[in-house]
Write a protein that holds these residues in place. Sequence first.
Motif, short mmCIF file in Angstrom:
data_model
loop_
_atom_site.label_atom_id
_atom_site.label_comp_id
_atom_site.label_asym_id
_atom_site.label_seq_id
_atom_site.Cartn_x
_atom_site.Cartn_y
_atom_site.Cartn_z
N GLY A 83 -9.44 2.72 1.04
CA GLY A 83 -8.41 1.73 0.81
C GLY A 83 -7.35 2.36 -0.07
N GLY B 47 -0.64 -0.47 -2.59
CA GLY B 47 0.15 -0.81 -1.41
C GLY B 47 -0.64 -1.71 -0.49
N ASP B 48 0.00 -2.15 0.57
CA ASP B 48 -0.68 -3.02 1.52
C ASP B 48 -0.94 -2.29 2.83
OD1 ASP B 48 1.91 -2.88 2.38
OD2 ASP B 48 2.19 -5.04 2.62
N GLY C 127 -3.66 -1.23 3.88
CA GLY C 127 -4.95 -1.61 4.44
C GLY C 127 -6.01 -0.56 4.22
N ASP D 197 -7.40 2.31 11.51
CA ASP D 197 -7.36 1.14 10.65
C ASP D 197 -8.34 0.10 11.18
OD1 ASP D 197 -6.14 -0.17 12.82
OD2 ASP D 197 -4.16 -0.22 11.88
#
Length: 148
Positions: free
Chosen positions: A75, A79-80, A82, A103
């Motif tokens: 992960g 940040g996003d 993911g 992902d």
Amino acid sequence: MAKKPWDKSCSEPRAHVVHLDPDAPETAENKPLPDGISGKSIEDKSPAEWAYERLVIYIQNFEEQLDNEHEVAVGFVGGDAGVLRIEGLGFFDPDIVTFYGQDSAGTKTQLIQHVTQLSVMLRAVPKVADAAEPNRIGFRLVADLKAE
């Protein structure tokens, strides 16, 4: 004056860890270095190579604690982006580390990270549904270091 653990003039890398649980599983900081890592001095490694080698140790140690229903993923902190199921890890001297994988939707994913920005979180994710055994990238990475 005592040398700092990040001081490249140290002939042996220093590592230390303290856990709340006295019965916590052994961690990367208190295990011997694999042969492929300890055979080359820190002074002769780029920041990318040294970061890569330590990531390999942490990934394998994390996998040793997983059951057969889970695999390692990373992960990305801050940040996003993911989660990325780790299928490969590499470095490009002097300062780039790269993660390869998929992902959570199964989309091919690659992260190219400068060592000064390196901050990852290892996660246990369910293994691919139709796979008989979970993938253990950490063990392949350590075997590759030993072969060098």
